[in-house]
Design an enzyme around this catalytic site. Structure first.
Site, PDB file in Angstrom:
ATOM      1  N   ASP A  24       0.905  -1.173  -0.180  1.00  0.00           N
ATOM      2  CA  ASP A  24      -0.019  -0.072  -0.088  1.00  0.00           C
ATOM      3  C   ASP A  24       0.816   1.144   0.176  1.00  0.00           C
ATOM      4  OD1 ASP A  24      -2.096   1.583   0.020  1.00  0.00           O
ATOM      5  OD2 ASP A  24      -3.157   0.782   1.487  1.00  0.00           O
TER       6      ASP A  24
HETATM    7  C1  BGC Z   1      -4.986   3.281   0.113  1.00  0.00           C
HETATM    8  C2  BGC Z   1      -5.186   2.401  -1.059  1.00  0.00           C
HETATM    9  C3  BGC Z   1      -4.885   2.931  -2.445  1.00  0.00           C
HETATM   10  C4  BGC Z   1      -3.504   3.569  -2.484  1.00  0.00           C
HETATM   11  C5  BGC Z   1      -3.185   4.425  -3.816  1.00  0.00           C
HETATM   12  C6  BGC Z   1      -3.876   4.179  -0.118  1.00  0.00           C
HETATM   13  O1  BGC Z   1      -3.634   5.165   0.851  1.00  0.00           O
HETATM   14  O2  BGC Z   1      -5.050   2.733   1.112  1.00  0.00           O
HETATM   15  O3  BGC Z   1      -6.347   1.848  -1.202  1.00  0.00           O
HETATM   16  O4  BGC Z   1      -4.866   1.814  -3.573  1.00  0.00           O
HETATM   17  O5  BGC Z   1      -3.555   4.759  -1.596  1.00  0.00           O
HETATM   18  O6  BGC Z   1      -3.848   5.416  -4.032  1.00  0.00           O
END
Ligand code: BGC
Length: 743
Positions: free
Chosen positions: A281
């Site tokens: 993530d």
């Molecule tokens: C979120 C993800 C997301 C990623 C990219 C993160 O903060 O938890 O779900 O895909 O950002 O935007």
């Protein structure tokens, strides 16, 4: 003869698939052989496109890094010309010319914004959900996106958590079905199709179980609960061939998910045979440091790669540390090779190696985005997502013969600001695309009657005395009041946990003031999570739970209010009576002292002193303008042996005055098992349409597989013995009988 031809065709098809696989694998191996270690690590480095200076607070000059072969994928926050220029730099100026993947979060639509995912889940219409992702994939790929960070398949039992809006609610069985449908929608049958892209199930794992509903919080649970409740939607997605999986931010059993070998290697790869690629993530590799599980970035890199994490989203930890770790012998290069293989495979399968500009086509984009069919599908799903929670004296649908003047009141009645109507995670969606409730209602009711309007409150539910007084005056002139209240779209989503999950601000004051006027009142509730409506429920004659319905919000709400569309949605998540009940979910264990009829008069029971145990509205609940009657259940036989099955059937009758759709739900309870089992679990459902007066036999097949659970030996097996079977219209309204599984 026919059999021989079918057999040959099958053999040919299988051989073709195998050949294609072998050729892709061979191409990947050939390319891998040519790559330097630095280039390999570059493929695992996934950076932000455009906001590049924020890649973990380090300045990156994207063009030169791309040319150096240091970037495998970019998050595409840029328009097509920029994406094309970066791709050109990768193809023409890096040594091996390997094209980039472009990623994005296309969660409930790219530009055509559908209802938020939790709202979509309320439709219980898997085909419509799959179609919404098909459309999202068409639009996103026309904008150059090849790697989507969706679907989110986290089970959510805690309404305080802001990311409830992104998931399918609290049920594992249903969540798994939705996960499969979404993966199919994004990936189609063939990744090389120009309309399909890589889907990513997230967040692996158990992110929805954050303690106290607070974002990014610790997750701690038994392996049994993990396997039984939180992992199955991921497993279903893997079985549906999902190409990618994103790590969660949280710790599981003390170990951050990004460095969790049990999750990433033991379960995902070794048990489930996942052949795709994992992605961290956002900066989650770096977050091993604040979690207190790595002393520095180098140690974080080592722990993540050794656990089985393949690619690094935005933290640049692999890029900056892996080479040294391999050269000094701390990390085996085979781990890097395996990760690179997986990412290269998708570049081949998407067709990027043959045509790097395949998804960068302005003409296709112009003819795809917001296509009328897409808007129609968004409206259809919005219709199907609105849950009728209450309808006293059949106030709805609005009878335009009697109701001439409608007062539309509320801070959300004419708003498209603050993500109102579209909710968080709206890709390339635009507030201007939104049909507001006022616009939708004026178009539907404005010709025959009159729509009066008052805001009643400002943003964030601030209902001043003046605005309330003005709203009351407007209500006095009307035959019926429609109150549009609830959360702004930006009051749920990532990092939007709320401790108080009642109506934000003092909207309750607005409801009280209007209800004193004694006019028939309909509440339109907008929400990204279950809200506690206990205070306002008695003051509203009818309630429609609208979630954030997407850009066609006004049309969908008008369709339902007018009866042009008969509501048929069901709650995919429990609506608590009180915030103190959360986490609350229908499939809980019984306890040794259940607060039920078996314990009447017993004081020491499993309950609260000050509130009921029951929610305000249970999982699976949702009314219709018509009524459905259920006959008793008949079983094909009362017991069956392993390997065999039984059929449970009943008749559903549309006994009301409208055509309608009903979601017939089947629940099972294992009465005595080796570990305590939930009081009921959804095991199947059918969404049926019935004309008024029509009836249908609905049948479900039940086999041993439906009865399996993680037993006291942690084996996934079914026990012989008695089971309770419930079929009905919600988790609390059903017919029941028993059957037996024999050894
Ligand atoms: C979120 C993800 C997301 C990623 C990219 C993160 O903060 O938890 O779900 O895909 O950002 O935007």
């Amino acid at each position: 003869m026919k059999d021989i031809i079918t057999g040959l065709a099958l053999l040919f098809a299988t051989t073709t698939i195998l050949n294609a696989q072998t050729t892709t694998d061979a191409k990947v191996e050939a390319l891998l052989k040519k790559m330097t270690l630095e280039e390999k690590i570059g493929q695992l480095n996934h950076l932000k496109g455009e906001y590049s200076t924020d890649n973990y607070k380090q300045n990156v000059e994207l063009f030169s890094e791309i040319k150096a072969g240091h970037i495998g994928a970019l998050t595409a926050w840029a328009e097509l010309p920029k994406l094309t220029a970066w791709q050109k730099a990768a193809v023409d100026s890096s040594r091996l010319g390997i094209p980039l993947l472009y990623s994005a979060d296309i969660i409930h639509g790219y530009r055509t914004i559908f209802p938020i995912n939790l709202g979509q889940a309320a439709s219980f219409d898997l085909a419509a959900i799959e179609n919404s992702e098909r459309i999202a994939a068409k639009e996103a790929t026309s904008g150059g996106i090849t790697w989507n960070f969706a679907p989110m398949v986290d089970i959510t039992r805690d309404a305080r958590w802001g990311r409830c809006m992104e998931g399918s609610g609290e049920d594992t069985y249903y969540g798994s079905k939705v996960a499969e449908a979404r993966v199919r929608g994004f990936q189609g049958n063939d990744l090389s199709d120009e309309n399909t892209l890589i889907a990513t199930v997230k967040h692996f794992a158990a992110y929805g179980a954050a303690e106290t509903g607070k974002e990014y919080n610790r997750v701690d649970m038994s392996e049994r609960v993990l396997r039984e409740t939180y992992l199955p939607p991921f497993k279903a997605a893997v079985d549906a061939n999902v190409a990618s999986i994103m790590n969660a931010f949280n710790v599981v059993d003390g170990i951050p998910a990004s460095a969790n070998k049990f999750l990433l290697t033991d379960v995902l790869i070794n048990e489930w045979g996942f052949r795709g690629v994992t992605v961290s993530d956002a900066n989650s590799f770096h977050e091993l440091i604040p979690h207190g599980t790595a002393a520095n970035r180098k140690e974080a890199a080592e722990k993540c790669i050794k656990a089985g994490s393949h690619t690094d989203l935005w933290s640049m930890i692999y890029m900056q540390n892996l080479e040294q770790l391999v050269n000094e012998g701390t990390v085996n290069v085979a781990l890097v090779d395996e990760a690179v293989r997986r990412i290269l495979k998708f570049k081949f399968e998407l067709g990027l190696m043959d045509n790097p500009y395949k998804y960068l086509n302005q003409a296709r984009m112009d003819s795809t985005i917001m296509h009328p069919n897409h808007l129609k599908a968004a409206e259809d799903l919005a219709n199907k997502s609105i849950v009728l929670l209450k309808n006293e004296k059949q106030l709805l649908p609005i009878d335009t013969k009697k109701v001439k003047t409608i007062a539309l009141i509320g801070p959300l009645a004419d708003s498209r600001e603050n993500m109102d109507m579209i909710g968080e995670w709206t890709g390339w969606g635009k507030a201007d695309d939104v049909v507001t409730i006022r616009q939708g209602m004026e178009a539907r009711f404005g010709k025959k009657g009159k729509i009066l309007f008052a805001k009643g409150g400002e943003a964030w539910g601030k209902c001043t005395d003046e605005l309330i007084a003005e709203a009351v005056k407007v209500a006095q002139k009307a035959d019926l009041v429609v109150l549009a209240i609830g959360e702004h779209g930006s009051q749920s989503g990532e990092a939007h946990s709320r401790a108080d999950i009642s109506l934000p601000g003092n909207q309750e004051d607005l409801v009280k003031a209007i209800s004193k006027e004694g006019k028939p009142t309909v509440g339109l509730i907008f929400n990204g999570r279950p809200l506690v409506l206990t205070e306002v429920e008695p003051m509203l004659d009818a309630i429609l739970l609208c979630w954030q319905p997407g850009i066609t919000a006004g049309n969908a709400v008008a369709n339902v209010l007018s009866g042009d569309f008969n509501p048929c949605a069901k709650l995919p998540i429990t609506m608590p009576y009180h915030a103190g009940q959360v986490p609350i979910y229908y499939n809980h264990l019984n306890s040794g002292r259940p607060k039920d009829t078996t314990n009447i008069g017993l004081r020491w029971v499993n309950g609260y002193m000050d509130i009921p145990n029951e929610p305000l509205y249970e999982f699976g609940f949702g009314l219709s303008y018509t009524t459905f009657d259920y006959s008793p259940i008949t079983l094909s036989k009362s017991s069956f042996s392993r390997g065999d099955s039984i059929i449970a059937s009943l008749k559903v009758i549309n006994s009301g005055a409208y055509d309608g759709a009903e979601v017939v739900q089947l629940y099972i309870h294992d009465i005595a098992a080796s570990v305590s089992r939930p009081i009921k679990e959804l095991k199947n459902f059918q969404r049926i349409e019935l004309k008024k007066g029509e009836s249908k036999m609905v049948s479900f097949k039940i086999s041993e597989d439906d009865l399996k659970y993680w037993n006291s030996q942690m084996k996934f097996e079914a026990d012989a013995g008695a089971f309770q079977l419930m079929i009905g219209s919600s988790s609390d309204i059903y017919k029941q009988t028993n059957f037996e599984l024999k050894n």
